[in-house]
Design a protein around this motif. Structure first.
Motif, PDB file in Angstrom:
ATOM      1  N   ARG A 162     -15.069  -9.450  -4.715  1.00 47.77           N
ATOM      2  CA  ARG A 162     -14.713  -9.093  -3.338  1.00 47.77           C
ATOM      3  C   ARG A 162     -13.329  -9.621  -2.972  1.00 47.77           C
ATOM      4  N   ASN A 163     -13.043 -10.839  -3.399  1.00 49.50           N
ATOM      5  CA  ASN A 163     -11.752 -11.449  -3.136  1.00 49.50           C
ATOM      6  C   ASN A 163     -10.637 -10.629  -3.805  1.00 49.50           C
ATOM      7  N   ASP A 164     -10.837 -10.281  -5.070  1.00 49.18           N
ATOM      8  CA  ASP A 164      -9.840  -9.491  -5.796  1.00 49.18           C
ATOM      9  C   ASP A 164      -9.642  -8.123  -5.152  1.00 49.18           C
ATOM     10  N   PHE A 165     -10.747  -7.502  -4.704  1.00 47.43           N
ATOM     11  CA  PHE A 165     -10.663  -6.203  -4.042  1.00 47.43           C
ATOM     12  C   PHE A 165      -9.867  -6.315  -2.744  1.00 47.43           C
ATOM     13  N   PHE A 166     -10.096  -7.383  -1.983  1.00 47.56           N
ATOM     14  CA  PHE A 166      -9.364  -7.580  -0.734  1.00 47.56           C
ATOM     15  C   PHE A 166      -7.878  -7.812  -0.998  1.00 47.56           C
ATOM     16  N   ILE A 167      -7.557  -8.610  -2.009  1.00 45.29           N
ATOM     17  CA  ILE A 167      -6.151  -8.840  -2.368  1.00 45.29           C
ATOM     18  C   ILE A 167      -5.478  -7.513  -2.711  1.00 45.29           C
ATOM     19  N   LYS A 168      -6.189  -6.670  -3.455  1.00 41.89           N
ATOM     20  CA  LYS A 168      -5.648  -5.354  -3.815  1.00 41.89           C
ATOM     21  C   LYS A 168      -5.351  -4.533  -2.563  1.00 41.89           C
ATOM     22  N   LYS A 169      -6.275  -4.549  -1.587  1.00 42.10           N
ATOM     23  CA  LYS A 169      -6.077  -3.809  -0.345  1.00 42.10           C
ATOM     24  C   LYS A 169      -4.865  -4.327   0.439  1.00 42.10           C
ATOM     25  N   VAL A 170      -4.687  -5.649   0.462  1.00 41.82           N
ATOM     26  CA  VAL A 170      -3.548  -6.240   1.167  1.00 41.82           C
ATOM     27  C   VAL A 170      -2.245  -5.830   0.484  1.00 41.82           C
ATOM     28  N   LYS A 171      -2.214  -5.871  -0.846  1.00 37.18           N
ATOM     29  CA  LYS A 171      -1.007  -5.456  -1.580  1.00 37.18           C
ATOM     30  C   LYS A 171      -0.698  -3.979  -1.342  1.00 37.18           C
ATOM     31  N   GLU A 172      -1.738  -3.153  -1.286  1.00 40.07           N
ATOM     32  CA  GLU A 172      -1.531  -1.734  -0.995  1.00 40.07           C
ATOM     33  C   GLU A 172      -0.957  -1.540   0.407  1.00 40.07           C
ATOM     34  N   ALA A 173      -1.429  -2.332   1.365  1.00 38.60           N
ATOM     35  CA  ALA A 173      -0.910  -2.243   2.738  1.00 38.60           C
ATOM     36  C   ALA A 173       0.568  -2.632   2.769  1.00 38.60           C
ATOM     37  N   LEU A 174       0.939  -3.683   2.036  1.00 41.62           N
ATOM     38  CA  LEU A 174       2.352  -4.079   1.961  1.00 41.62           C
ATOM     39  C   LEU A 174       3.180  -2.969   1.314  1.00 41.62           C
ATOM     40  N   HIS A 175       2.628  -2.326   0.302  1.00 42.38           N
ATOM     41  CA  HIS A 175       3.325  -1.214  -0.358  1.00 42.38           C
ATOM     42  C   HIS A 175       3.521  -0.050   0.620  1.00 42.38           C
ATOM     43  N   ARG A 176       2.483   0.232   1.431  1.00 39.83           N
ATOM     44  CA  ARG A 176       2.621   1.291   2.433  1.00 39.83           C
ATOM     45  C   ARG A 176       3.705   0.936   3.447  1.00 39.83           C
ATOM     46  N   MET A 177       3.854  -0.354   3.755  1.00 39.42           N
ATOM     47  CA  MET A 177       4.929  -0.765   4.669  1.00 39.42           C
ATOM     48  C   MET A 177       6.289  -0.447   4.065  1.00 39.42           C
ATOM     49  N   GLU A 178       6.439  -0.726   2.775  1.00 41.08           N
ATOM     50  CA  GLU A 178       7.708  -0.447   2.095  1.00 41.08           C
ATOM     51  C   GLU A 178       8.010   1.046   2.078  1.00 41.08           C
ATOM     52  N   ASN A 179       6.963   1.884   2.023  1.00 43.76           N
ATOM     53  CA  ASN A 179       7.137   3.339   1.974  1.00 43.76           C
ATOM     54  C   ASN A 179       7.103   3.983   3.356  1.00 43.76           C
ATOM     55  N   ASN A 180       7.104   3.161   4.395  1.00 44.94           N
ATOM     56  CA  ASN A 180       7.039   3.654   5.782  1.00 44.94           C
ATOM     57  C   ASN A 180       5.821   4.512   6.045  1.00 44.94           C
ATOM     58  N   SER A 181       4.711   4.222   5.363  1.00 52.64           N
ATOM     59  CA  SER A 181       3.481   4.979   5.608  1.00 52.64           C
ATOM     60  C   SER A 181       2.373   4.085   6.152  1.00 52.64           C
ATOM     61  N   PHE A 182       2.694   2.842   6.460  1.00 51.74           N
ATOM     62  CA  PHE A 182       1.697   1.946   7.043  1.00 51.74           C
ATOM     63  C   PHE A 182       1.356   2.435   8.443  1.00 51.74           C
ATOM     64  N   GLY A 183       0.062   2.481   8.753  1.00 49.01           N
ATOM     65  CA  GLY A 183      -0.375   2.930  10.071  1.00 49.01           C
ATOM     66  C   GLY A 183      -0.533   4.438  10.164  1.00 49.01           C
ATOM     67  N   ILE A 184      -0.373   5.133   9.028  1.00 52.31           N
ATOM     68  CA  ILE A 184      -0.542   6.583   8.984  1.00 52.31           C
ATOM     69  C   ILE A 184      -1.839   6.889   8.241  1.00 52.31           C
ATOM     70  N   CYS A 185      -2.688   7.707   8.825  1.00 52.60           N
ATOM     71  CA  CYS A 185      -3.965   8.066   8.224  1.00 52.60           C
ATOM     72  C   CYS A 185      -3.730   8.872   6.942  1.00 52.60           C
ATOM     73  N   THR A 186      -4.367   8.446   5.861  1.00 51.16           N
ATOM     74  CA  THR A 186      -4.199   9.140   4.586  1.00 51.16           C
ATOM     75  C   THR A 186      -4.950  10.466   4.555  1.00 51.16           C
ATOM     76  N   GLU A 187      -5.829  10.697   5.505  1.00 52.20           N
ATOM     77  CA  GLU A 187      -6.612  11.938   5.532  1.00 52.20           C
ATOM     78  C   GLU A 187      -5.934  13.010   6.376  1.00 52.20           C
ATOM     79  N   CYS A 188      -5.631  12.685   7.639  1.00 56.99           N
ATOM     80  CA  CYS A 188      -5.092  13.700   8.556  1.00 56.99           C
ATOM     81  C   CYS A 188      -3.594  13.561   8.808  1.00 56.99           C
ATOM     82  N   GLY A 189      -3.007  12.429   8.433  1.00 61.91           N
ATOM     83  CA  GLY A 189      -1.571  12.228   8.643  1.00 61.91           C
ATOM     84  C   GLY A 189      -1.211  11.736  10.031  1.00 61.91           C
TER      85      GLY A 189
END
Length: 135
Positions: free
Chosen positions: A54-81
Motif C-alpha cells: 500500500r505504501n509503495d502504491f501510494f508513493i507511485k500515485k504521488v510521483k504520478e501527480a508530480l509528473h502531471r504537474m510537470e506536464n500541466n495536466s494536474f487537476g485535469i480529469c483523465t476521463e472527461c478532460g
C-alpha cells in the motif's frame, strides 16, 4: 489552477514522498519458538507486506501527480478532460478523476466483489530480499 495552489500541492507531495519513503524498510522476522509463534509471525509478516504494498502504491500515485504537474495536466480529469474540483483535490490530492467521472466509475464497479475492485487488480507483490532488514 493558480500557481500558488499548484505550489501548495507540490510542497504537499514532496513532504509525503519524504515521509513515506523513509518508512519503507519494515522488518520481517523469522524468529519463532513454536508453531503458534510461527503462525503469529507469519500473519504479522503478511500484514507488513500488505502495508508495504500500500505504501509503495501510494508513493507511485504521488510521483504520478508530480509528473502531471510537470506536464500541466494536474487537476485535469483523465476521463472527461474537465477540471477536478479543488475540494476533491484537497480531500484526495492524487485524484485523477473529477467527482462525476469517479461516481460513474464506482457505479460501474458496484456489481464486483470487493477484492475485484482493488487498484492493484490482484497483482502479486514482488519482494526483493534486500528491501527488508532481518532481525
Amino acid at each position: 489552477m493558480h500557481r500558488d495552489l499548484l505550489e501548495e500541492f507540490r510542497a504537499l507531495f514532496l513532504r509525503l514522498l519524504n515521509e513515506y519513503q523513509t518508512t519503507t524498510d519494515l522488518p520481517i522476522t523469522n524468529d519463532y519458538a513454536d508453531e503458534l509463534d510461527r503462525a503469529q509471525e507469519d500473519r504479522d509478516n503478511l500484514l507488513i507486506l500488505k502495508l508495504k504494498g500500500r505504501n509503495d502504491f501510494f508513493i507511485k500515485k504521488v510521483k504520478e501527480a508530480l509528473h502531471r504537474m510537470e506536464n500541466n495536466s494536474f487537476g485535469i480529469c483523465t476521463e472527461c478532460g474537465g477540471e477536478i474540483e479543488i475540494t476533491r483535490l484537497r480531500a484526495r490530492p492524487v485524484a485523477t478523476l473529477c467527482t462525476s467521472c469517479k461516481e460513474e466509475e464506482e457505479r460501474g464497479e458496484a456489481h464486483l466483489l470487493y477484492h475485484r475492485r482493488s487498484h492493484t487488480l490482484g497483482r502479486s507483490l514482488l519482494v526483493e530480499s534486500n528491501s527488508f532488514s532481518q532481525s
